[in-house]
Design a protein around this motif. Structure first.
Motif, PDB file in Angstrom:
ATOM      1  N   SER A  67     -18.457  54.743 103.866  1.00  0.00           N
ATOM      2  CA  SER A  67     -18.000  56.113 104.892  1.00  0.00           C
ATOM      3  C   SER A  67     -16.723  55.940 105.507  1.00  0.00           C
ATOM      4  O   SER A  67     -16.034  54.352 105.360  1.00  0.00           O
ATOM      5  CB  SER A  67     -18.148  56.813 106.244  1.00  0.00           C
ATOM      6  OG  SER A  67     -18.190  55.724 107.091  1.00  0.00           O
ATOM      7  N   PRO A  68     -14.950  56.875 104.947  1.00  0.00           N
ATOM      8  CA  PRO A  68     -13.797  56.292 105.211  1.00  0.00           C
ATOM      9  C   PRO A  68     -14.145  56.079 107.020  1.00  0.00           C
ATOM     10  O   PRO A  68     -13.190  54.324 106.899  1.00  0.00           O
ATOM     11  CB  PRO A  68     -12.595  57.783 105.427  1.00  0.00           C
ATOM     12  CG  PRO A  68     -13.673  58.337 104.713  1.00  0.00           C
ATOM     13  CD  PRO A  68     -15.420  58.042 104.814  1.00  0.00           C
ATOM     14  N   GLY A  69     -14.768  55.572 107.632  1.00  0.00           N
ATOM     15  CA  GLY A  69     -14.593  55.040 109.185  1.00  0.00           C
ATOM     16  C   GLY A  69     -14.988  53.736 109.203  1.00  0.00           C
ATOM     17  O   GLY A  69     -14.822  52.705 109.400  1.00  0.00           O
ATOM     18  N   CYS A  70     -16.331  53.564 108.215  1.00  0.00           N
ATOM     19  CA  CYS A  70     -16.432  52.469 107.636  1.00  0.00           C
ATOM     20  C   CYS A  70     -15.987  51.574 107.392  1.00  0.00           C
ATOM     21  O   CYS A  70     -15.789  50.195 107.542  1.00  0.00           O
ATOM     22  CB  CYS A  70     -18.507  52.704 107.242  1.00  0.00           C
ATOM     23  SG  CYS A  70     -18.704  50.900 106.792  1.00  0.00           S
ATOM     24  N   GLN A  71     -14.839  51.959 106.719  1.00  0.00           N
ATOM     25  CA  GLN A  71     -14.010  50.993 105.677  1.00  0.00           C
ATOM     26  C   GLN A  71     -13.483  51.051 106.360  1.00  0.00           C
ATOM     27  O   GLN A  71     -13.054  49.618 106.025  1.00  0.00           O
ATOM     28  CB  GLN A  71     -14.173  51.966 103.971  1.00  0.00           C
ATOM     29  CG  GLN A  71     -15.065  52.582 103.146  1.00  0.00           C
ATOM     30  CD  GLN A  71     -14.522  53.478 101.811  1.00  0.00           C
ATOM     31  OE1 GLN A  71     -12.861  53.842 102.088  1.00  0.00           O
ATOM     32  NE2 GLN A  71     -15.089  53.398 100.981  1.00  0.00           N
ATOM     33  N   ASN A  72     -12.594  51.832 107.172  1.00  0.00           N
ATOM     34  CA  ASN A  72     -11.234  51.337 108.044  1.00  0.00           C
ATOM     35  C   ASN A  72     -11.649  50.536 108.838  1.00  0.00           C
ATOM     36  O   ASN A  72     -10.837  49.497 108.766  1.00  0.00           O
ATOM     37  CB  ASN A  72     -11.043  52.584 108.467  1.00  0.00           C
ATOM     38  CG  ASN A  72     -10.482  53.852 108.159  1.00  0.00           C
ATOM     39  OD1 ASN A  72      -9.567  52.444 106.662  1.00  0.00           O
ATOM     40  ND2 ASN A  72     -10.668  55.124 108.029  1.00  0.00           N
ATOM     41  N   ALA A  73     -13.033  50.627 109.139  1.00  0.00           N
ATOM     42  CA  ALA A  73     -13.328  49.129 109.814  1.00  0.00           C
ATOM     43  C   ALA A  73     -13.550  48.091 109.835  1.00  0.00           C
ATOM     44  O   ALA A  73     -13.348  46.643 110.716  1.00  0.00           O
ATOM     45  CB  ALA A  73     -14.943  50.026 111.010  1.00  0.00           C
ATOM     46  N   ILE A  74     -13.776  47.568 108.545  1.00  0.00           N
ATOM     47  CA  ILE A  74     -13.846  46.769 107.554  1.00  0.00           C
ATOM     48  C   ILE A  74     -12.251  45.870 107.195  1.00  0.00           C
ATOM     49  O   ILE A  74     -12.320  44.917 108.115  1.00  0.00           O
ATOM     50  CB  ILE A  74     -14.830  46.716 106.266  1.00  0.00           C
ATOM     51  CG1 ILE A  74     -16.463  47.151 106.674  1.00  0.00           C
ATOM     52  CG2 ILE A  74     -14.949  45.850 105.503  1.00  0.00           C
ATOM     53  CD1 ILE A  74     -16.795  47.506 105.866  1.00  0.00           C
ATOM     54  N   LYS A  75     -12.078  46.689 106.628  1.00  0.00           N
ATOM     55  CA  LYS A  75     -10.519  46.613 106.775  1.00  0.00           C
ATOM     56  C   LYS A  75      -9.767  46.256 107.222  1.00  0.00           C
ATOM     57  O   LYS A  75      -9.485  45.638 107.750  1.00  0.00           O
ATOM     58  CB  LYS A  75      -9.692  48.281 105.880  1.00  0.00           C
ATOM     59  CG  LYS A  75     -10.279  48.414 104.764  1.00  0.00           C
ATOM     60  CD  LYS A  75      -9.152  49.175 104.227  1.00  0.00           C
ATOM     61  CE  LYS A  75      -9.503  49.732 102.679  1.00  0.00           C
ATOM     62  NZ  LYS A  75      -9.387  51.173 102.114  1.00  0.00           N
ATOM     63  N   ALA A  76     -10.155  46.904 109.077  1.00  0.00           N
ATOM     64  CA  ALA A  76      -9.362  46.634 110.155  1.00  0.00           C
ATOM     65  C   ALA A  76      -9.341  44.930 110.982  1.00  0.00           C
ATOM     66  O   ALA A  76      -8.241  44.122 111.009  1.00  0.00           O
ATOM     67  CB  ALA A  76      -9.434  47.677 111.131  1.00  0.00           C
ATOM     68  N   TYR A  77     -10.544  44.497 110.881  1.00  0.00           N
ATOM     69  CA  TYR A  77     -11.322  44.092 110.508  1.00  0.00           C
ATOM     70  C   TYR A  77     -11.031  42.565 109.710  1.00  0.00           C
ATOM     71  O   TYR A  77     -10.509  41.184 110.577  1.00  0.00           O
ATOM     72  CB  TYR A  77     -12.995  43.150 111.075  1.00  0.00           C
ATOM     73  CG  TYR A  77     -13.094  41.835 110.893  1.00  0.00           C
ATOM     74  CD1 TYR A  77     -13.262  41.488 112.316  1.00  0.00           C
ATOM     75  CD2 TYR A  77     -13.564  40.762 110.536  1.00  0.00           C
ATOM     76  CE1 TYR A  77     -13.676  40.036 112.286  1.00  0.00           C
ATOM     77  CE2 TYR A  77     -14.204  39.629 110.254  1.00  0.00           C
ATOM     78  CZ  TYR A  77     -14.224  39.230 111.020  1.00  0.00           C
ATOM     79  OH  TYR A  77     -14.275  37.956 111.725  1.00  0.00           O
ATOM     80  N   LYS A  78     -10.561  42.321 108.585  1.00  0.00           N
ATOM     81  CA  LYS A  78      -9.963  41.608 107.877  1.00  0.00           C
ATOM     82  C   LYS A  78      -9.010  41.462 107.642  1.00  0.00           C
ATOM     83  O   LYS A  78      -7.905  40.053 107.182  1.00  0.00           O
ATOM     84  CB  LYS A  78     -10.087  42.173 105.387  1.00  0.00           C
ATOM     85  CG  LYS A  78     -11.565  42.472 105.579  1.00  0.00           C
ATOM     86  CD  LYS A  78     -11.621  42.763 104.109  1.00  0.00           C
ATOM     87  CE  LYS A  78     -12.475  43.242 103.944  1.00  0.00           C
ATOM     88  NZ  LYS A  78     -12.682  44.000 102.248  1.00  0.00           N
TER      89      LYS A  78
END
Length: 81
Positions: A67-78
């Motif tokens: 999901s976009p929310g999950c992808q964004n959370a992972i990207k933000a952490y990276k």
């Protein structure tokens, strides 16, 4: 081990394996759990929530489908590192 706790470990391992990142804070784990719990259920149902190689492989295999929310959370952490 609860699904939330295990999912946090899985996500931490998945994110850390994708990029060298700083240790994950409790707040970051919570955000990833909130944003990615449904994705874990959708794509990795039947796998143990513990941080195991099968679960990590499932998340990595399905990264583009998350999901976009999950992808964004992972990207933000990276990107924090």
């Amino acid at each position: 081990m609860s699904v939330h706790f295990g999912l946090g470990l899985v996500l931490a391992a998945t994110v850390a394996s994708a990029a060298v990142a700083a240790p994950m804070t409790d707040e970051e784990k919570d955000v990833l759990q909130q944003q990615c719990a449904g994705d874990f259920t959708s794509f990795c149902a039947g796998l143990p929530p513990e941080d195991g190689p099968e679960t990590q492989a499932c998340f990595q295999k399905n990264m583009s489908k998350l999901s976009p929310g999950c992808q964004n959370a992972i990207k933000a952490y990276k990107n924090k590192g």
